[in-house]
Design a protein around this motif. Structure first.
Motif, PDB file in Angstrom:
ATOM      1  N   PRO A 193       0.836  -1.121  -0.109  1.00  0.00           N
ATOM      2  CA  PRO A 193       0.057  -0.178  -0.072  1.00  0.00           C
ATOM      3  C   PRO A 193       0.645   1.343  -0.120  1.00  0.00           C
ATOM      4  N   THR A 194       1.850   1.549   0.765  1.00  0.00           N
ATOM      5  CA  THR A 194       2.639   2.448   0.745  1.00  0.00           C
ATOM      6  C   THR A 194       3.263   2.920  -0.466  1.00  0.00           C
ATOM      7  N   ARG A 249       2.254   1.651  -3.446  1.00  0.00           N
ATOM      8  CA  ARG A 249       1.254   2.258  -4.302  1.00  0.00           C
ATOM      9  C   ARG A 249       0.968   3.726  -4.220  1.00  0.00           C
ATOM     10  N   VAL A 250       0.621   4.244  -3.101  1.00  0.00           N
ATOM     11  CA  VAL A 250       0.526   5.655  -2.711  1.00  0.00           C
ATOM     12  C   VAL A 250       1.571   6.463  -3.278  1.00  0.00           C
ATOM     13  N   GLU A 292       1.520   6.428  -7.137  1.00  0.00           N
ATOM     14  CA  GLU A 292       0.429   7.177  -7.752  1.00  0.00           C
ATOM     15  C   GLU A 292       0.478   8.689  -7.623  1.00  0.00           C
ATOM     16  N   SER A 293       1.041   9.037  -6.154  1.00  0.00           N
ATOM     17  CA  SER A 293       1.238  10.403  -6.073  1.00  0.00           C
ATOM     18  C   SER A 293       2.266  11.166  -7.062  1.00  0.00           C
ATOM     19  N   ARG A 332      -2.685   7.783   6.719  1.00  0.00           N
ATOM     20  CA  ARG A 332      -3.698   8.750   6.880  1.00  0.00           C
ATOM     21  C   ARG A 332      -3.877   9.060   8.449  1.00  0.00           C
TER      22      ARG A 332
END
Ligand code: ZN
Length: 445
Positions: free
Chosen positions: A239-240, A242-243, A246-247, A357
């Protein structure tokens, strides 16, 4: 409160110089001297620190600013030991703390005495202004990170957990600026890989070296090592990561955004990877962010040149993405090396990933948007390991955030020769960290 940042820059630079001049090369460490130095500064300012030795000379220091208890503590953590140097390879001596052309030189300037000086300075500023805090702010300077932390953060977590119990921690491992395809970003480490070290062993028929045969343990080991070197391990997007990508893609726009999204697609990854116009060190870092890796580092076989040994061994340093176990790695490794090579794991520390988050991450993002409006903060997976692995056992969310504008070639001096930090960076990091800590800890959400 307005601060005179010129005076503060000189003061924090002096702390960093003093810390660099205290040689805490690990082994043997001798971190007590650095801990005592920090203790003397804290005491001078009316903060009562604790110096705790895990072994003779292996000092750890803890200091606390009390909040009113409305929120759980924030821990500012940092290690005080440094890795060895080859002094004759340095342009300026590694323990003199010399300032040349705006750079402070020395072992630990980037890993990670700069963070110790910054966190110390933040504590002193909060104390001097008597700022009302909703959370305790705890400082921990610890020994032994460079050798795994058993006598440092690991020891404190085991023997004095109540001294450092916190909801969040700020640590090394992120915060540096990176330039990616012409755009600037800052990282905030929210995850790091785990380790799974193992011995790889092959066996064969011993004999006289004058009569070679293929059942030779050395040849079998060499074959396995060669296969590991040539292998493509499966792609995994945590997840890290991917973010993160994508950012980056969102900021870069086309055509790069398409490339970066393809990088996360197992069908396109291998084709896209070599085509990205980035440095080789960036490319190997990206590979490590997306794969479990295996690196053979130490070889053992044979005792005499004319004897074919019956056993050959390689020590391998494997790094696991968060969420993967040693068994998962084995499932990826077996198809590559086959079933006849013996694998014996020695240690296995899982990787970790914290949610980004959170209110602390939000504070970091908000503060950075003021200081560097054109460079967003990205959650980031560190491919090495830090003391976060110990402190997360207490349920603490650890973020690696030592803010610095750092081009990759400067960061490459970490653990290498000519380690140095610009004085501008010392000030930048201190200012940002001060804003983050003071806003987060006076915040009552
Ligand atoms: Zn470090």
């Amino acid at each position: 409160m307005t601060h005179n940042w010129n005076t503060i820059r000189d003061e924090v630079t002096q702390y960093l110089q003093d810390l660099i001049r205290i040689d805490t090369t690990n082994p043997p460490g001798n971190e007590t001297r650095a801990a005592e130095y920090l203790a003397s500064v804290f005491k001078r300012e009316g903060i009562e620190p604790l110096v705790l030795e895990s072994a003779p000379g292996r000092g750890n220091i803890i200091a606390r600013l009390k909040g009113d208890g409305r929120a759980a503590p924030l821990l500012l953590m940092v290690h005080l030991d440094v890795v060895p140097v080859e002094p004759d390879k340095w342009e300026h001596p590694p323990f003199d703390g010399k300032i040349v052309n705006g750079y402070l030189w020395g072992r630990g300037a980037l890993d990670t005495k700069q963070l110790a000086a910054m966190e110390l300075m933040v504590m002193l500023l909060l104390k001097r202004e008597g700022k009302p805090l909703a959370r305790d702010v705890i400082f921990m300077g610890n020994a032994d990170e460079e050798a795994g932390g058993k006598l440092g953060a690991g020891w404190i977590v085991q023997h004095h957990p109540d001294l450092i119990r916190a909801e969040y921690a700020i640590n090394e491992g992120g915060g540096f600026g990176i330039e990616f395809l012409g755009h600037k970003f800052f990282t905030c480490q929210t995850g790091e890989k785990g380790t799974a070290r193992f011995t790889m062993r092959t066996r064969g028929r011993p004999g006289h070296a004058s009569q070679p045969h293929p059942d030779n343990a050395v040849l079998k080991l060499a074959d396995a090592i060669q296969k590991i070197g040539a292998a493509k391990f499966p792609l995994h997007v945590t997840p890290t990561v991917r973010v993160f990508f994508e950012s980056v893609a969102a900021k870069l726009g086309q055509p790069y955004a398409m490339f970066l999204r393809a990088l996360l697609d197992p069908k396109q990854h291998d084709a896209v990877m070599p085509r990205l116009p980035i440095s080789e060190s960036m490319r190997s870092m990206i590979y490590a962010m997306l794969h479990n890796t295996v690196t053979p580092t130490i070889l053992h076989a044979g005792t005499k040149i004319n004897v074919i040994p019956s056993v050959a061994e390689a020590q391998c340093d494997a790094r696991l993405l968060p969420g993967f176990s040693a068994d998962d790695l084995l499932r990826e490794l077996r198809p590559i090396i086959g079933n006849h090579v013996e694998i014996e794991f020695q240690d296995n520390t899982p990787g970790r990933e914290a949610d980004h988050r959170t209110p602390l991450f939000e504070t970091i993002t908000r503060v950075m948007a003021r200081h560097t409006p054109d460079a967003p903060v990205l959650p980031y997976l560190v491919v090495g390991a830090t003391d976060a692995r110990h402190v997360t056992k207490l349920g603490t969310r650890v973020y690696g955030f030592c803010p610095m504008f750092a081009p990759m070639d400067e960061l490459d001096t970490v653990h290498g020769h000519n380690e140095r930090i610009s004085i501008d960076n010392v000030l930048f990091g201190t200012r940002v960290l001060y804003d983050v800590v003071s806003e987060f800890c006076s915040d009552t959400r």
